[in-house]
Design an enzyme around this catalytic site. Structure first.
Site, PDB file in Angstrom:
ATOM      1  N   LYS A   7      68.384  48.982  67.822  1.00 19.48           N
ATOM      2  CA  LYS A   7      67.016  49.205  68.269  1.00 19.48           C
ATOM      3  C   LYS A   7      66.747  48.337  69.502  1.00 19.48           C
ATOM      4  CE  LYS A   7      62.368  49.137  66.139  1.00 19.48           C
ATOM      5  NZ  LYS A   7      61.678  48.840  64.856  1.00 19.48           N
ATOM      6  N   SER A  21      59.460  52.613  62.906  1.00 22.63           N
ATOM      7  CA  SER A  21      59.614  52.592  64.344  1.00 22.63           C
ATOM      8  C   SER A  21      61.064  52.549  64.816  1.00 22.63           C
ATOM      9  CB  SER A  21      58.868  51.384  64.919  1.00 22.63           C
ATOM     10  OG  SER A  21      59.405  50.169  64.413  1.00 22.63           O
ATOM     11  N   SER A  73      59.722  50.282  58.767  1.00 21.65           N
ATOM     12  CA  SER A  73      60.361  50.783  59.991  1.00 21.65           C
ATOM     13  C   SER A  73      61.874  50.844  59.948  1.00 21.65           C
ATOM     14  CB  SER A  73      59.918  49.945  61.196  1.00 21.65           C
ATOM     15  OG  SER A  73      58.566  50.205  61.496  1.00 21.65           O
TER      16      SER A  73
END
Length: 463
Positions: free
Chosen positions: A80, A155, A179
């Site tokens: 990420k 996310s 997330s």
């Protein structure tokens, strides 16, 4: 070995490279090729092909001399886009951080690379990690590998999609309200939210200093165990503990909140999953839990003002450089009164105590669905931060955000597919430092089912 025959599980790939059956260069080349094949998903914001291949060749030369860097020698990973690497952009899915060059490297990335992992790129995420759907006002939407029109979850959207498509077999994400777990659940892989504080949070983009934690996604609980052994750097071997399975575990199924208002397909898959745990030797019992209905509000009164405080200067000076839904959520966070924030911290402490003295005094783990609903399609969710979006966020994360508020660990793994062919997932929840039990339960369940053996196709055949 042809690229098409490379192992699609992190553990198996690592073992194949260590044995010399697969070269690191072959594994990295295959990952880059898959990223290009799956480009339509939007999982990557940058692929670092040249640097990754150079590292792979170094790994192969070292292996030829009889040296392995560690348990992840030559395994390609991607993360990420919020984990710092010195001198490499970290942009957090935003315009505000566009071109941001950190001076330090996340200890989590450093630990993975010291164990031999090769970082091949940066992955899509919701802007500043705010959003559970995979939408991003600046990057566009990240699709789901099982159906590009479905949401990927967020996310850590790119982490879920990249691992779900088996572009890479593992990735780092972050989990402040679900997330890691939602992208893993919606993309058909395994994700772990560790106990808050177990993994270092330095050199990564902050959202909420109270609730943030990094966490890994991978292709099996066994693979997560290998990653957690490296990430914790504690000397504890999570892999070795997997042999315990479910024997002796008491698993509680909550009688309220987590099992209420389930979509019929989720309810059916969950009932079947419960039966599997019973066959595996776990004692599965119904258990009363404290009322969780107010927990999401406690979480909101903690993370939102903390996030607003972090972004206060940019929110004042560059408000239009934030996406609308992120700007709206930060503005709402700034409006939380200090006394309400402090009261929420107090309520959090009480809730932790209630869970430890209540259900976790009776059972080792809790078993729940990961979400009440099947994976939504992108056109079913809003992306601007209005009332409809807030309602959807609340519904999507209803079964994950409460655990993030508590700071407890939780693992998600597939429990089937709905009638559209999209993944359904269960969640195992433990008290603090129960990661070994979570991994044991997840691994035993995965060995007894074939859900992780199903891999999506980038170009599915027409009916």
């Amino acid at each position: 070995m042809p690229d098409a025959d490379l192992p699609t599980d992190l553990f198996d790939l690592a073992e194949a490279i260590a044995a010399g059956d697969v070269s690191a260069e072959m594994a990295v080349n295959a990952a880059i090729a898959k990223a290009q094949t799956w480009e339509h998903l939007g999982a990557f914001v940058a692929i670092e092909a040249e640097a990754a291949l150079e590292q792979a060749r170094d790994c192969d030369r070292e292996r030829a001399r009889g040296r392995l860097r560690g348990s992840l020698h030559g395994v390609p990973l991607a993360h990420k886009d919020m984990f710092f690497r010195a001198g490499i952009p970290t942009e957090a899915g935003s315009l505000i951080w566009r071109g941001h060059l950190p001076r330090e490297t996340s200890p989590l990335v450093s630990r993975l690379e010291a164990a031999g992992a090769i970082t091949i790129g940066r992955l899509h995420m919701a802007e500043f990690a705010m959003g559970p759907t995979g939408h991003n006002a600046h990057l566009g939407r990240c699709g789901n590998p099982w159906n590009a029109e479905a949401i990927s979850g967020g996310s850590s959207s790119g982490s879920g999609a990249a691992v779900g498509a088996r572009i890479v077999t593992g990735a780092l994400g972050s989990d402040t309200g679900g997330s890691v777990r939602l992208p893993a659940a919606f993309c058909g892989v395994v994700g772990l939210k560790p106990t808050n504080g177990l993994l270092p949070g330095t050199a990564m983009m902050p959202l909420s200093h109270t609730l943030d934690t990094a966490g890994p996604l991978a292709t099996s609980s066994r693979s997560l165990a290998r990653l957690m052994t490296v990430l914790t750097a504690s000397g504890h071997d999570y892999e070795a503990g997997l042999a315990a399975g479910c024997d002796g575990l008491t698993i509680g199924v909550p009688t309220r909140y987590f099992t209420e208002d389930l979509h019929p397909e989720v309810a059916a898959a969950f009932a079947a999953a419960r039966a599997v745990f019973e066959r595996l030797g776990a004692k599965v019992v119904d258990v009363a839990i404290p009322d969780h209905s107010g927990y999401p509000e406690i979480a909101a009164r903690i993370w939102a003002p903390e996030a607003a405080a972090f972004h206060a200067r940019h929110l004042a000076e560059r408000p239009r450089d934030f996406g609308e839904q992120v700007r709206n959520r930060l503005t709402a966070g700034a409006a939380v009164a200090p006394q309400d924030y402090l009261a929420a911290l107090g309520r959090r402490k009480s809730a932790q105590s209630d869970m430890l003295s209540g259900p976790f005094a009776q059972v080792d783990l809790l078993l729940t669905p990961a979400a009440r609903m099947p994976v939504p399609l992108a056109d079913e969710v809003g992306a601007t931060g209005g009332a409809a979006m807030q309602a959807m966020i609340g519904e999507l994360s209803a079964l994950t955000r409460t655990i993030s508020m508590l700071g407890f660990p939780a693992l998600v793994t597939p429990m089937g597919f709905d009638t559209r062919g999209l993944p359904l997932a269960l969640q195992l929840i433990g008290p603090p430092k129960a990661e070994q039990y979570l991994l044991c339960g997840g691994f035993a369940y995965e060995q007894a089912t074939d859900w992780l053996g199903r891999v999506p196709s980038a170009f599915p055949s027409l009916p």
